[in-house]
Motif scaffolding. Structure first.
Motif, PDB file in Angstrom:
ATOM      1  N   GLY A 166     -56.052   4.252  34.663  1.00 49.27           N
ATOM      2  CA  GLY A 166     -57.315   4.079  35.368  1.00 49.27           C
ATOM      3  C   GLY A 166     -57.716   2.626  35.540  1.00 49.27           C
ATOM      4  N   ILE A 167     -56.986   1.713  34.909  1.00 58.42           N
ATOM      5  CA  ILE A 167     -57.297   0.286  35.011  1.00 58.42           C
ATOM      6  C   ILE A 167     -56.196  -0.368  35.830  1.00 58.42           C
ATOM      7  N   SER A 168     -56.559  -0.929  36.964  1.00 64.97           N
ATOM      8  CA  SER A 168     -55.583  -1.552  37.858  1.00 64.97           C
ATOM      9  C   SER A 168     -55.731  -3.070  37.783  1.00 64.97           C
ATOM     10  N   PRO A 169     -54.823  -3.752  37.079  1.00 67.80           N
ATOM     11  CA  PRO A 169     -54.960  -5.199  36.877  1.00 67.80           C
ATOM     12  C   PRO A 169     -54.586  -6.022  38.111  1.00 67.80           C
ATOM     13  N   GLY A 170     -55.571  -6.274  38.943  1.00 69.58           N
ATOM     14  CA  GLY A 170     -55.356  -7.070  40.140  1.00 69.58           C
ATOM     15  C   GLY A 170     -54.954  -8.498  39.807  1.00 69.58           C
ATOM     16  N   GLY A 171     -54.072  -9.046  40.633  1.00 70.59           N
ATOM     17  CA  GLY A 171     -53.655 -10.432  40.470  1.00 70.59           C
ATOM     18  C   GLY A 171     -52.466 -10.630  39.550  1.00 70.59           C
ATOM     19  N   TYR A 172     -51.955  -9.552  38.956  1.00 73.33           N
ATOM     20  CA  TYR A 172     -50.849  -9.664  38.012  1.00 73.33           C
ATOM     21  C   TYR A 172     -49.533  -9.128  38.569  1.00 73.33           C
ATOM     22  N   GLY A 173     -49.466  -8.910  39.850  1.00 71.12           N
ATOM     23  CA  GLY A 173     -48.236  -8.437  40.461  1.00 71.12           C
ATOM     24  C   GLY A 173     -48.247  -6.947  40.714  1.00 71.12           C
ATOM     25  N   PRO A 174     -47.319  -6.475  41.544  1.00 71.70           N
ATOM     26  CA  PRO A 174     -47.333  -5.080  41.987  1.00 71.70           C
ATOM     27  C   PRO A 174     -47.007  -4.055  40.899  1.00 71.70           C
ATOM     28  N   HIS A 175     -46.349  -4.455  39.835  1.00 78.60           N
ATOM     29  CA  HIS A 175     -45.959  -3.501  38.798  1.00 78.60           C
ATOM     30  C   HIS A 175     -46.732  -3.718  37.500  1.00 78.60           C
ATOM     31  N   ALA A 176     -47.884  -4.368  37.577  1.00 73.87           N
ATOM     32  CA  ALA A 176     -48.682  -4.662  36.384  1.00 73.87           C
ATOM     33  C   ALA A 176     -49.321  -3.388  35.841  1.00 73.87           C
ATOM     34  N   VAL A 177     -49.311  -3.261  34.514  1.00 70.91           N
ATOM     35  CA  VAL A 177     -49.868  -2.087  33.841  1.00 70.91           C
ATOM     36  C   VAL A 177     -50.719  -2.566  32.675  1.00 70.91           C
ATOM     37  N   TYR A 178     -51.984  -2.158  32.645  1.00 73.51           N
ATOM     38  CA  TYR A 178     -52.864  -2.463  31.508  1.00 73.51           C
ATOM     39  C   TYR A 178     -52.508  -1.509  30.371  1.00 73.51           C
ATOM     40  N   MET A 179     -52.302  -2.066  29.170  1.00 68.02           N
ATOM     41  CA  MET A 179     -51.895  -1.258  28.014  1.00 68.02           C
ATOM     42  C   MET A 179     -52.668  -1.716  26.780  1.00 68.02           C
ATOM     43  N   SER A 180     -52.744  -0.833  25.787  1.00 70.29           N
ATOM     44  CA  SER A 180     -53.366  -1.226  24.520  1.00 70.29           C
ATOM     45  C   SER A 180     -52.832  -0.376  23.386  1.00 70.29           C
ATOM     46  N   LYS A 181     -53.112  -0.834  22.174  1.00 69.59           N
ATOM     47  CA  LYS A 181     -52.786  -0.063  20.980  1.00 69.59           C
ATOM     48  C   LYS A 181     -53.807  -0.385  19.905  1.00 69.59           C
ATOM     49  N   ALA A 182     -53.986   0.571  19.008  1.00 70.97           N
ATOM     50  CA  ALA A 182     -54.891   0.364  17.881  1.00 70.97           C
ATOM     51  C   ALA A 182     -54.220  -0.573  16.892  1.00 70.97           C
ATOM     52  N   THR A 183     -55.032  -1.329  16.193  1.00 71.09           N
ATOM     53  CA  THR A 183     -54.520  -2.199  15.147  1.00 71.09           C
ATOM     54  C   THR A 183     -55.090  -1.729  13.822  1.00 71.09           C
ATOM     55  N   LYS A 184     -54.338  -1.872  12.789  1.00 75.10           N
ATOM     56  CA  LYS A 184     -54.819  -1.491  11.461  1.00 75.10           C
ATOM     57  C   LYS A 184     -55.670  -2.621  10.920  1.00 75.10           C
ATOM     58  N   ARG A 185     -56.887  -2.311  10.598  1.00 82.57           N
ATOM     59  CA  ARG A 185     -57.770  -3.319  10.019  1.00 82.57           C
ATOM     60  C   ARG A 185     -57.396  -3.569   8.579  1.00 82.57           C
ATOM     61  N   ALA A 186     -57.416  -4.835   8.185  1.00 81.01           N
ATOM     62  CA  ALA A 186     -56.993  -5.215   6.830  1.00 81.01           C
ATOM     63  C   ALA A 186     -57.859  -4.548   5.764  1.00 81.01           C
ATOM     64  N   ASP A 187     -59.173  -4.382   6.000  1.00 83.43           N
ATOM     65  CA  ASP A 187     -60.024  -3.792   4.977  1.00 83.43           C
ATOM     66  C   ASP A 187     -59.726  -2.295   4.788  1.00 83.43           C
ATOM     67  N   LEU A 188     -59.082  -1.669   5.779  1.00 80.77           N
ATOM     68  CA  LEU A 188     -58.710  -0.271   5.635  1.00 80.77           C
ATOM     69  C   LEU A 188     -57.399  -0.096   4.871  1.00 80.77           C
ATOM     70  N   LEU A 189     -56.648  -1.191   4.743  1.00 90.18           N
ATOM     71  CA  LEU A 189     -55.365  -1.146   4.063  1.00 90.18           C
ATOM     72  C   LEU A 189     -55.489  -1.383   2.570  1.00 90.18           C
ATOM     73  N   VAL A 190     -56.603  -1.953   2.122  1.00 87.65           N
ATOM     74  CA  VAL A 190     -56.801  -2.262   0.715  1.00 87.65           C
ATOM     75  C   VAL A 190     -57.404  -1.051   0.018  1.00 87.65           C
ATOM     76  N   PRO A 191     -56.749  -0.545  -1.046  1.00 89.02           N
ATOM     77  CA  PRO A 191     -57.311   0.607  -1.750  1.00 89.02           C
ATOM     78  C   PRO A 191     -58.647   0.266  -2.392  1.00 89.02           C
ATOM     79  N   SER A 192     -59.575   1.198  -2.341  1.00 92.74           N
ATOM     80  CA  SER A 192     -60.880   0.943  -2.956  1.00 92.74           C
ATOM     81  C   SER A 192     -60.771   1.087  -4.467  1.00 92.74           C
ATOM     82  N   ALA A 193     -61.605   0.349  -5.159  1.00 91.09           N
ATOM     83  CA  ALA A 193     -61.559   0.346  -6.640  1.00 91.09           C
ATOM     84  C   ALA A 193     -62.278   1.523  -7.226  1.00 91.09           C
TER      85      ALA A 193
END
Length: 176
Positions: free
Chosen positions: A149-176
């Protein structure tokens, strides 16, 4: 590869190498931006822009800056203002380039891993990018999902907007 590999922040001395690498990577696609635009993107978020050294020489670079999800830099304009990270939980990977002679050795993955750890530690929830030049399969293999649904104008005819979730560092640390 027996040479030392190091990721570090960009310095003034790196700009000649960065501009040359960017031009060789993107000029053929009509997407080369030039020094002023590249510097403006790095200046917008110096803590998320890096150079990759192999031995004592710059061999790659990565520019990432906070951008609201679904938005991206205009290739024809320099960045005008910093978007404070409390207002954007999305970090946009604008450029990642490894010099031609060292491609295929996992150095881009090294830069991407460094960015992912940095993004998580700084509270970013997503990393976005625009896949150019038929590179969508490369990015899909690294966990990025296309947003048709996102068409990245100006980046060429085969441009594709993409994303991924990142793991937040505070979620990786076990709670005490």
């Amino acid at each position: 590869m027996s040479e030392d590999i190091r990721v570090r922040h960009i310095t003034e001395a790196d700009w000649g190498a960065i501009v040359a690498m960017e031009s060789r990577a993107y000029a053929g696609l009509g997407l080369s931006e030039g020094r002023a635009a590249l510097r403006s993107r790095a200046d917008a978020s110096p803590s998320t822009c890096f150079v990759l050294d192999v031995g004592a020489q710059p061999a790659g670079y990565l520019l990432a800056l906070p951008y609201p999800a679904g938005r991206y830099p205009d290739l024809e304009r320099a960045e005008e203002a910093v978007i404070p990270s409390p207002f954007s939980r999305n970090l946009h990977l604008h450029d990642i380039v490894v010099t031609e002679r060292l491609r295929g050795r996992g150095l881009a993955r090294h830069l991407l891993n460094h960015l992912t750890l940095t993004a998580g530690s700084r509270g970013y929830e997503r990393i976005s990018l625009i896949a150019v030049g038929h590179s969508e399969p490369f990015w899909s293999a690294r966990g990025f999902t296309a947003h048709p649904g996102i068409s990245p104008g100006g980046y060429g005819p085969h441009a594709v907007y993409m994303s991924k979730a990142t793991k937040r560092a505070d979620l990786l640390v076990p709670s005490a």
